[in-house]
Design a protein around this motif. Sequence first.
Motif, PDB file in Angstrom:
ATOM      1  N   HIS A 105       0.816  -1.213   0.000  1.00  0.00           N
ATOM      2  CA  HIS A 105       0.000   0.000   0.000  1.00  0.00           C
ATOM      3  C   HIS A 105       0.851   1.265   0.000  1.00  0.00           C
ATOM      4  CE1 HIS A 105      -2.767  -3.092   1.504  1.00  0.00           C
ATOM      5  NE2 HIS A 105      -3.720  -2.336   1.030  1.00  0.00           N
ATOM      6  N   ARG A 106       2.101   1.163  -0.444  1.00  0.00           N
ATOM      7  CA  ARG A 106       2.965   2.348  -0.459  1.00  0.00           C
ATOM      8  C   ARG A 106       2.407   3.439  -1.380  1.00  0.00           C
ATOM      9  NH1 ARG A 106       7.997   2.362   1.809  1.00  0.00           N
ATOM     10  NH2 ARG A 106       8.772   0.373   2.590  1.00  0.00           N
ATOM     11  N   GLU A 107       1.958   3.054  -2.555  1.00  0.00           N
ATOM     12  CA  GLU A 107       1.442   4.049  -3.490  1.00  0.00           C
ATOM     13  C   GLU A 107       0.189   4.729  -2.951  1.00  0.00           C
ATOM     14  OE1 GLU A 107      -0.083   4.323  -8.139  1.00  0.00           O
ATOM     15  OE2 GLU A 107       0.823   2.461  -7.362  1.00  0.00           O
ATOM     16  N   MET A 108      -0.702   3.936  -2.361  1.00  0.00           N
ATOM     17  CA  MET A 108      -1.905   4.516  -1.771  1.00  0.00           C
ATOM     18  C   MET A 108      -1.550   5.409  -0.585  1.00  0.00           C
ATOM     19  SD  MET A 108      -5.247   2.517  -0.281  1.00  0.00           S
ATOM     20  CE  MET A 108      -5.451   1.648  -1.839  1.00  0.00           C
ATOM     21  N   PHE A 109      -0.587   4.958   0.235  1.00  0.00           N
ATOM     22  CA  PHE A 109      -0.155   5.762   1.372  1.00  0.00           C
ATOM     23  C   PHE A 109       0.421   7.092   0.906  1.00  0.00           C
ATOM     24  CE2 PHE A 109       3.465   6.946   4.121  1.00  0.00           C
ATOM     25  CZ  PHE A 109       2.772   7.254   5.283  1.00  0.00           C
ATOM     26  N   SER A 110       1.217   7.047  -0.162  1.00  0.00           N
ATOM     27  CA  SER A 110       1.801   8.275  -0.697  1.00  0.00           C
ATOM     28  C   SER A 110       0.719   9.226  -1.192  1.00  0.00           C
ATOM     29  CB  SER A 110       2.762   7.919  -1.834  1.00  0.00           C
ATOM     30  OG  SER A 110       3.228   9.085  -2.471  1.00  0.00           O
ATOM     31  N   GLN A 111      -0.282   8.689  -1.876  1.00  0.00           N
ATOM     32  CA  GLN A 111      -1.360   9.533  -2.402  1.00  0.00           C
ATOM     33  C   GLN A 111      -2.171  10.171  -1.273  1.00  0.00           C
ATOM     34  OE1 GLN A 111      -3.973   7.452  -5.032  1.00  0.00           O
ATOM     35  NE2 GLN A 111      -5.293   9.219  -5.386  1.00  0.00           N
ATOM     36  N   VAL A 112      -2.507   9.373  -0.260  1.00  0.00           N
ATOM     37  CA  VAL A 112      -3.293   9.898   0.856  1.00  0.00           C
ATOM     38  C   VAL A 112      -2.514  10.961   1.616  1.00  0.00           C
ATOM     39  CG1 VAL A 112      -4.351   9.277   3.059  1.00  0.00           C
ATOM     40  CG2 VAL A 112      -4.688   7.813   1.075  1.00  0.00           C
ATOM     41  N   LEU A 113      -1.219  10.700   1.855  1.00  0.00           N
ATOM     42  CA  LEU A 113      -0.394  11.665   2.581  1.00  0.00           C
ATOM     43  C   LEU A 113      -0.278  12.972   1.804  1.00  0.00           C
ATOM     44  CD1 LEU A 113       1.414  12.318   4.971  1.00  0.00           C
ATOM     45  CD2 LEU A 113       3.326  11.256   3.742  1.00  0.00           C
ATOM     46  N   ALA A 114      -0.114  12.891   0.492  1.00  0.00           N
ATOM     47  CA  ALA A 114      -0.030  14.104  -0.323  1.00  0.00           C
ATOM     48  C   ALA A 114      -1.324  14.894  -0.259  1.00  0.00           C
ATOM     49  CB  ALA A 114       0.307  13.728  -1.768  1.00  0.00           C
ATOM     50  N   GLU A 115      -2.471  14.206  -0.318  1.00  0.00           N
ATOM     51  CA  GLU A 115      -3.758  14.894  -0.245  1.00  0.00           C
ATOM     52  C   GLU A 115      -3.948  15.565   1.114  1.00  0.00           C
ATOM     53  OE1 GLU A 115      -6.669  12.006  -1.194  1.00  0.00           O
ATOM     54  OE2 GLU A 115      -6.192  11.947  -3.344  1.00  0.00           O
TER      55      GLU A 115
END
Length: 350
Positions: A202-212
Motif C-alpha cells: 500500500h505504499r502508493e496509496m499511502f503516498s497519495q493519501v499523505l499528499a492529499e
Amino acid sequence: MTQKEPVKKSKYHLVDPTSLSFKLFLAYDIFMVFIIIFNLFCLGMNFFLMSSIGSWFFHTIHLPAVLDFYREHLHPWVITTEAWFIVFLIFELLVRWGIAIAQRHHQRWFFFPFIHWYEILAIIPHLRFLRLFRAGVIAYRLYEMGYQIFPKSWQDKGLFYYRVVMEELSDRVVITVLDGLKHELNTSTTHKDLISNIVQHHREMFSQVLAEILQENLSRELRADRERIAKNVGVIVNQAIEDTPELTQLLRLIPLVGGRIEQQIQSIGQRLGENITHGLIDPMAEPAQSSSSQPNLYADIAQRISRIEIENNAHLDELVRSAVFESLEAVRKQVKVKQWQEALKEQQPD
C-alpha cells in the motif's frame, strides 16, 4: 416523492392459480403435509404407548385395559401402515424423479436425489424425523405462493427465535475467532511480517493519501498566514541589518547621505525578506495541479516518505499492535451486544 421499492416476487409468480395443474399441485402439497404430520403423530404416540413410561402412565390413571387394547389390536396396524407408507414414499419419490427428468427441472437427470436428499433419508426408519423437514419445505413453498399457512404472530415468533439462535451461535464463533487472533498476535512474531507486507503493498496509496492530507491542510494554513509570515521575516531581516554594527559604522562614515543609505538598505532588506518568503511559501500554499507541468511539492514529499524503510521500528510495531488490539476489542464489545434483547425491549410496552 420517494420511489417505491420493487416487490419481491417468488419463483411461482408466473404460475396461473386458476389452472387445473396448479390446483392439483396445491391439493397434493396439502395432502402430503397432512399425511406426513399424521404419520409422525401416530409413530410418536406408538413410541409413547409401547414404552415403559406409557405403561406407568396408564397404570397411574387406572386404564391398563386401554393400553392392552392398543398393544394387541392397534399396534400391529400402526406397524403395517408405516411399512405401506414407506413403500408409498419410495414410489412417490420415483414418480417425481421421472417427472423432473421428463420436464427437465434440473440441468442433469441425477441432480434430483441430491437436491431432495432429506426425502431419501426420511425413508430410513431411524431418520423418520426428516419427514417433518419435508413438511416444512412444502409449507414454505405454499407460503411463497401467498398462502397463509401459519398465523402472522406464529411467523414473527418463529423468526424471532430463529434470529436468537443464529445470533448466539454467530456471536460465539466471532468471539472465539477474535480471541484466537489476539492470542496469536500476543504469542507470535509473524505479525511483523504481516505489517511489512501490508505497508509494501500500500505504499502508493499511502503516498497519495499523505499528499492529499498535506495539500488540503498545510496549504490552507500557509495561505491564511502567508502575509503574517512574510512580514515577520521582513522584520527579522531589518532587525538583522540594524544589529550589524560594522555596516552601520561604515555607512556613517559617508557624509550627508550615510543615514539615508542605511534606511534604504533596511527597507530593501525587509522587502527582500518578504519576497523570498513569498517565493518559498507560494509553491506550498498554491500547489501545482495534476495538469500543470510544474511538480507537486506535496506529492514529492509524500513519495519520499513512503519510500522510507520501516523494518525494525519498535514504535511503529507498538502503534500497529495498539490499533489492532483496540479494533479487536471494539468489535468484541459490539458482538457481545445482544441484538435480540434490544428487539425484545422495543416490543415490550412501556
